[in-house]
Scaffold this motif. Structure first.
Motif, PDB file in Angstrom:
ATOM      1  N   GLY A   1      78.667 -33.381 125.382  1.00 25.51           N
ATOM      2  CA  GLY A   1      77.385 -33.917 124.977  1.00 25.51           C
ATOM      3  C   GLY A   1      77.579 -35.063 124.000  1.00 25.51           C
ATOM      4  O   GLY A   1      78.693 -35.565 123.812  1.00 25.51           O
ATOM      5  N   PRO A   2      76.516 -35.505 123.351  1.00 26.57           N
ATOM      6  CA  PRO A   2      76.632 -36.550 122.340  1.00 26.57           C
ATOM      7  C   PRO A   2      77.200 -35.988 121.044  1.00 26.57           C
ATOM      8  O   PRO A   2      77.145 -34.781 120.803  1.00 26.57           O
ATOM      9  N   VAL A   3      77.767 -36.854 120.216  1.00 29.52           N
ATOM     10  CA  VAL A   3      78.089 -36.429 118.863  1.00 29.52           C
ATOM     11  C   VAL A   3      76.770 -36.308 118.101  1.00 29.52           C
ATOM     12  O   VAL A   3      75.713 -36.743 118.564  1.00 29.52           O
TER      13      VAL A   3
ATOM     14  N   THR B   1      75.183 -37.431 115.324  1.00 30.85           N
ATOM     15  CA  THR B   1      74.336 -38.455 114.727  1.00 30.85           C
ATOM     16  C   THR B   1      74.845 -39.848 115.081  1.00 30.85           C
ATOM     17  O   THR B   1      76.005 -40.028 115.483  1.00 30.85           O
ATOM     18  N   ALA B   2      73.969 -40.838 114.890  1.00 33.78           N
ATOM     19  CA  ALA B   2      74.382 -42.223 115.097  1.00 33.78           C
ATOM     20  C   ALA B   2      75.492 -42.596 114.125  1.00 33.78           C
ATOM     21  O   ALA B   2      76.432 -43.326 114.481  1.00 33.78           O
ATOM     22  N   ARG B   3      75.400 -42.093 112.908  1.00 37.69           N
ATOM     23  CA  ARG B   3      76.439 -42.369 111.916  1.00 37.69           C
ATOM     24  C   ARG B   3      77.773 -41.784 112.337  1.00 37.69           C
ATOM     25  O   ARG B   3      78.817 -42.423 112.186  1.00 37.69           O
ATOM     26  N   GLN B   4      77.757 -40.576 112.899  1.00 36.40           N
ATOM     27  CA  GLN B   4      79.009 -39.975 113.337  1.00 36.40           C
ATOM     28  C   GLN B   4      79.617 -40.770 114.482  1.00 36.40           C
ATOM     29  O   GLN B   4      80.830 -40.948 114.552  1.00 36.40           O
ATOM     30  N   ARG B   5      78.794 -41.259 115.406  1.00 30.55           N
ATOM     31  CA  ARG B   5      79.327 -42.093 116.488  1.00 30.55           C
ATOM     32  C   ARG B   5      79.964 -43.366 115.924  1.00 30.55           C
ATOM     33  O   ARG B   5      81.034 -43.789 116.380  1.00 30.55           O
ATOM     34  N   GLU B   6      79.339 -43.952 114.935  1.00 31.08           N
ATOM     35  CA  GLU B   6      79.900 -45.150 114.312  1.00 31.08           C
ATOM     36  C   GLU B   6      81.268 -44.858 113.703  1.00 31.08           C
ATOM     37  O   GLU B   6      82.206 -45.656 113.818  1.00 31.08           O
ATOM     38  N   ILE B   7      81.393 -43.704 113.045  1.00 30.80           N
ATOM     39  CA  ILE B   7      82.674 -43.311 112.458  1.00 30.80           C
ATOM     40  C   ILE B   7      83.736 -43.154 113.540  1.00 30.80           C
ATOM     41  O   ILE B   7      84.871 -43.654 113.405  1.00 30.80           O
ATOM     42  N   VAL B   8      83.388 -42.471 114.626  1.00 34.96           N
ATOM     43  CA  VAL B   8      84.338 -42.255 115.718  1.00 34.96           C
ATOM     44  C   VAL B   8      84.768 -43.581 116.328  1.00 34.96           C
ATOM     45  O   VAL B   8      85.966 -43.815 116.574  1.00 34.96           O
ATOM     46  N   GLU B   9      83.821 -44.446 116.581  1.00 34.16           N
ATOM     47  CA  GLU B   9      84.155 -45.741 117.183  1.00 34.16           C
ATOM     48  C   GLU B   9      85.024 -46.582 116.262  1.00 34.16           C
ATOM     49  O   GLU B   9      85.900 -47.334 116.716  1.00 34.16           O
ATOM     50  N   ASN B  10      84.820 -46.450 114.962  1.00 38.12           N
ATOM     51  CA  ASN B  10      85.666 -47.135 113.983  1.00 38.12           C
ATOM     52  C   ASN B  10      87.115 -46.681 114.102  1.00 38.12           C
ATOM     53  O   ASN B  10      88.050 -47.490 114.048  1.00 38.12           O
ATOM     54  N   TYR B  11      87.307 -45.361 114.227  1.00 36.44           N
ATOM     55  CA  TYR B  11      88.660 -44.828 114.366  1.00 36.44           C
ATOM     56  C   TYR B  11      89.300 -45.281 115.678  1.00 36.44           C
ATOM     57  O   TYR B  11      90.502 -45.580 115.720  1.00 36.44           O
TER      58      TYR B  11
END
Length: 492
Positions: A339-341, A343-353
Motif C-alpha cells: 500500500g502507500p506509506v 504520509t506525504a512527509r514519509q514518502r518525501e523522506i523515502v524518496e530522499n534516501y
C-alpha cells in the motif's frame, strides 16, 4: 509489478467531539482538532479533538485518582483484573474488522495484514497477560541471609504514560496497555496524530467492557506538545514509548532528569544474513515478510540483506523478481500487498534516501520511483539496491519505507562484522540449511532479537533492542515486570 483495483473508502468522515478521560467522553478544553486523511486517497477520514496540556492534566488526574483509590484497580485481586482484561479483549475482538479498516485507511497498511495483526493482536496480548497474572503466586518468601525472612513483593509502578506510533498503532499500544493494566497500573495513552481513529475504537471497547473510571484515558495530540507534557508530568510514574530514536533520546533525557523509569522501543536497521548454504527459493519466499511487509514501515525488519558473495548475483536477481511481482494497490483491497506509506512527509523522506543511494553509486534493480498507475496517495515502488557498501547512508540510517540494500560478504566472520557495524540492534535473521550453524551465527549478532530461517514476534518472549534501538523489553513475563516495582518486607 501489478496493481489492485481501488476499493471505496468511508462515505463520510467520522467526527468525535469529545475526549475519553475518566471513563467517559468529556468536552476538550479548546476547539483545536486533528484531521486524519487517507494514505491512499488523501481525502479526510475523520476528526478528533487535539488534546492540550490542560487536557493531559485532566487525564493524568483521572489516572492518579483511579490508581490511588484504596479500593481501586491497583488493589484488585489479580484474578479480578484478569477477568476485566478478558472482557476488554472480547469487546476489542467484536470490533476487530472496524479496527482493521480504520488502521488501513489511515496509514496504508494492506487490509490483509491489518486484519491479521492490528485486528487480532490486542485481544491476544490482553488474554496472555490476563492468564499470566491469574496464575501469579503472589509475594515470594525468602529465608533471610541475616535473620528471619523477607517477603518480596511486586507492586504496580503507578500511572503510566504510553506514547504510540502510527505504523502498528493497535499492536504497539497493547504491547504497553496489556501488561500495564494487568500489573495494576493506570494509563494515559497518547496515540499518534496520524492514527487516532482506531484509538477511539479502543475507548469504545473500554467503556463496553466496564473498565473502571480513569484506568484508561486517551489523549490525541498534535505535534509533540501533549506528549512532552505527559512525559514530564510529575504525577506520571513511568513512560512507555515506541518511535524514532531521536524522539526516544529526548524522552530518555527528560526521564533521566526526573529519575522516572522508561521503556523505549526505537528504530532499527536489521540485517538478514544469507549464508552460502541457504536454500535460495525458500529464503526468497520468506523474504517479503521480514523485509517489505507494511511497506517497510516496521522497526524490526531486515532492510540490509547480507549475501554470501558466491550467491550474490543469483540472490539479487531473485529478490528483484520478488519485489517487482508485489501487487501495489488500495490498502482496503484484499489483493493488495504493497500500500502507500503513511504520509506525504514519509514518502518525501523515502524518496530522499533513494536519491542518496543513487548518488552514492548503488544500483537500483527495481523500483526507485512512484507507481505510474496512481495519481494520488503516498505510494512508493518497492525498491532494491544492489552494489551497496555498508558505509552508504542507505545502509546506515533507518529509511522506514520499501527500500532494501543488498550487501555482499566473504565469510561468516565478515557477515557478522557487517551486521554488527550499525548503530542499531533490534531484529535480524540468518538463512541456512544448517540449523546449528544458523544458531551459532545468530548468537554473534548484537541485537535484541533474531530468527533463524524465520522471524516472528513471540508474545511470550521479551522484545526490545540494544544500542540505538532502545531500552528495556516488552512482551513475555519480562514485559509485565517493566510495570512492577519490588518491595522487600523484612520479617522476624
Amino acid at each position: 509489478m501489478s496493481t489492485a483495483s481501488p476499493t471505496p473508502v468511508s462515505t463520510s468522515p467520522l467526527t468525535y467531539p469529545d475526549l475519553f478521560i475518566g471513563g467517559e467522553w468529556i468536552a476538550p478544553t479548546t476547539d483545536a482538532r486533528i484531521t486524519v486523511s487517507s494514505a491512499s486517497t488523501e481525502l479526510p477520514l475523520g476528526t478528533v479533538p487535539a488534546a492540550t496540556e490542560a487536557d493531559v492534566d485532566r487525564a493524568v488526574a483521572a489516572a492518579r485518582r483511579a490508581f490511588d483509590d484504596p479500593q481501586g484497580w491497583s488493589q484488585w485481586e489479580p484474578s479480578r483484573r484478569a477477568a476485566a482484561l478478558d472482557r476488554f479483549a472480547d469487546e476489542l475482538s467484536a470490533r476487530k474488522s472496524e479496527t482493521a479498516v480504520r488502521v488501513s485507511a489511515q496509514n496504508g497498511m494492506p487490509i490483509r495484514f491489518s486484519s491479521a495483526v492490528e485486528g487480532t493482536v490486542p485481544s491476544t496480548v490482553l488474554r496472555y497477560y490476563a492468564d499470566l497474572v491469574r496464575a501469579d503466586p503472589g509475594p515470594e518468601n525468602r529465608t533471610s541471609q541475616v535473620f528471619g525472612s523477607t517477603e518480596v513483593q511486586r507492586n504496580p509502578v503507578g500511572v503510566v504514560g504510553a506514547i504510540i506510533p502510527w505504523n502498528f498503532p493497535q499492536t504497539l499500544a497493547f504491547f504497553k496497555l496489556a501488561p500495564a493494566l494487568a500489573a495494576g497500573c493506570t494509563v494515559v495513552m497518547k496515540p499518534s496524530s496520524e492514527t487516532v481513529l482506531d484509538a477511539m475504537v479502543v475507548a469504545e471497547a473500554a467503556i463496553a467492557a466496564g473498565l473502571p473510571s480513569g484506568v484508561l484515558n486517551i489523549v490525541p495530540g498534535s505535534g509533540r506538545v501533549a506528549g512532552a507534557h505527559l512525559v514530564a508530568h510529575p504525577d506520571v510514574d513511568k513512560i512507555a514509548f515506541t518511535g524514532s530514536t531521536d524522539a526516544g533520546r529526548g524522552i530518555a533525557e527528560t526521564c533521566g532528569r526526573l529519575l522516572k523509569p522508561v521503556t523505549l522501543e526505537l528504530g532499527g536497521k536489521s540485517a538478514a544474513i544469507v549464508l552460502d548454504d541457504a536454500d535460495l527459493p525458500s529464503t526468497l519466499k520468506s523474504m517479503f515478510a521480514v523485509s517489505l511487509m507494511n511497506q517497510g514501515q516496521s522497526c524490526y525488519i531486515c532492510t540490509r540483506i547480507l549475501v554470501s558473495r558466491p550467491r550474490y548475483h543469483e540472490f539479487v536477481d531473485g529478490l528483484t523478481e520478488m519485489a517487482r511481482s508485489l501487487t501495489i494497490g488500495d490498502p482496503l483491497d484484499k489483493s493488495t500487498i504493497i500500500g502507500p506509506v503513511a504520509t506525504a512527509r514519509q514518502r518525501e523522506i523515502v524518496e530522499n534516501y533513494i536519491a542518496q543511494g543513487v548518488a552514492a553509486g548503488a544500483r537500483i534493480t527495481t523500483g526507485g520511483g512512484r507507481p505510474a498507475d496512481f495519481d494520488r496517495g503516498h505510494y512508493v515502488e518497492p525498491t532494491v539496491f544492489a552494489d551497496v557498501d555498508n558505509s552508504f547512508t542507505i545502509a546506515r540510517e533507518e529509511i522506514f519505507g520499501p527500500v532494501l540494500s543488498v550487501i555482499p560478504f566473504d565469510d561468516e566472520d565478515d557477515a557478522v562484522r557487517i551486521a554488527n557495524d550499525s548503530n542499531y540492534g533490534l531484529g535480524g535473521t540468518v538463512w541456512t540449511t544448517d540449523l546449528d550453524r544458523g544458531r551459532s551465527v545468530a548468537a554473534r549478532v548484537d541485537t535484541g532479537s533474531i530468527g533463524v530461517n524465520c522471524y516472528t514476534m513471540d508474545h511470550g518472549s521479551p522484545f526490545g533492542g540494544v544500542k540505538d534501538s532502545g531500552l528495556g523489553r516488552e512482551l513475555g513475563p519480562e514485559g509485565l515486570l517493566a510495570y512492577q516495582q519490588y518491595k522487600s518486607v523484612y520479617l522476624p
